[in-house]
Enzyme design. Structure first.
Site, PDB file in Angstrom:
ATOM      1  CG  ASP A 147      -2.023   1.013   1.159  1.00 33.92           C
ATOM      2  OD1 ASP A 147      -1.795   2.115   0.613  1.00 33.92           O
ATOM      3  OD2 ASP A 147      -3.129   0.704   1.633  1.00 33.92           O
ATOM      4  CE1 TYR A 218      -3.524  -5.032  -5.480  1.00 37.59           C
ATOM      5  CE2 TYR A 218      -2.360  -7.113  -5.186  1.00 37.59           C
ATOM      6  CZ  TYR A 218      -3.418  -6.280  -4.883  1.00 37.59           C
ATOM      7  OH  TYR A 218      -4.388  -6.695  -4.002  1.00 37.59           O
ATOM      8  CD  GLU A 219       5.252  -6.384 -12.870  1.00 36.01           C
ATOM      9  OE1 GLU A 219       6.297  -6.134 -12.234  1.00 36.01           O
ATOM     10  OE2 GLU A 219       5.098  -7.388 -13.581  1.00 36.01           O
TER      11      GLU A 219
END
Length: 238
Positions: A147, A218-219
């Site tokens: 995060d 996320y990448e």
């Protein structure tokens, strides 16, 4: 605790706040089944106060059945990387920490599909696990797309602060590797400033992933939105 985290085990960890989500959208029926049927068997015992009121170090050999090397993934998201590494390194034991229960359910589904058996899952704050890990017991750790807490007043909530890094340094073996991946330039800045102060040496900082890397959701989101991933490697000082 020393500035480099090489202190004795702390039997009385401080009370702490938790920031972030623990629950998201309603779980599917299958995901609820994973949590009910699989999580109990995979969860390491002795982390909570009820299970371990004396806060004694837990036994990693009891978790994995032998004295194999153990890796730690801090915040495994949906579990893609953790399952990939477990399949790639079947003789390694991997503990993953993730307080977001939806992510835990996704991981359990992937574990069933992949058929890997060298994983342990802590569905909670990594700090609680590090409280009871033995000194110098982890040979590799991962912090992947954490995060970012983008507001300046929230930077103290990032993992790359002494509150998290000193306990991590305590549980890392000398020479152990700490990998960080993020698409946030200011997170890279803070990582490069704070991690060496906790007792780690910088090995590399690059835009090329590790050879055994698997791209996570996320990448992929970062790339779609035009943000460049950074891959930073540190080594625990002797």
């Amino acid at each position: 605790m020393s500035e480099t985290g090489k202190s004795a085990f702390d039997p009385n960890p401080p009370r702490r706040n938790f920031y972030g989500r623990r629950h998201g959208k309603t779980l599917r029926h299958s995901q609820k089944g994973y949590l009910q049927e699989d999580l109990g068997e995979l969860r390491p015992r002795g982390i909570t106060f009820d299970e371990n009121p004396e806060r004694r170090p837990i036994s990693l050999s009891a978790i994995f059945g032998d004295d194999r090397d153990v890796w730690l993934e801090i915040g495994f998201g949906g579990g893609e990387h953790m399952v990939h590494m477990a399949a790639s390194y079947p003789k390694i034991g991997i503990i993953g920490c993730e307080p977001y229960i939806n992510g835990v359910a996704m991981l359990l589904g992937k574990i069933r599909q992949a058929g890997v058996s060298n994983l342990s899952v802590h569905p909670g704050d990594a700090r609680d696990l590090m409280d009871v890990l033995p000194d110098a017991s982890i040979s590799r750790s991962f912090l992947l797309y954490p995060d970012p807490w983008p507001k300046a007043r929230h930077h103290r909530r990032r993992f790359v602060t002494p509150e998290h890094l000193l306990p991590l340094a305590r549980v890392m073996r000398p020479g152990g590797e700490f990998r960080v991946a993020t698409d946030i330039p200011d997170y890279v800045r803070q990582t490069l400033e704070e991690v060496p102060l906790a007792g780690f040496d910088l090995v590399s900082e690059t835009d090329r992933p590790w050879d055994d890397w698997i791209s996570t959701r996320y990448e992929q989101k970062a790339l779609r939105e035009g943000r460049m991933p950074h891959y930073v490697t540190f080594r625990r000082q002797s």
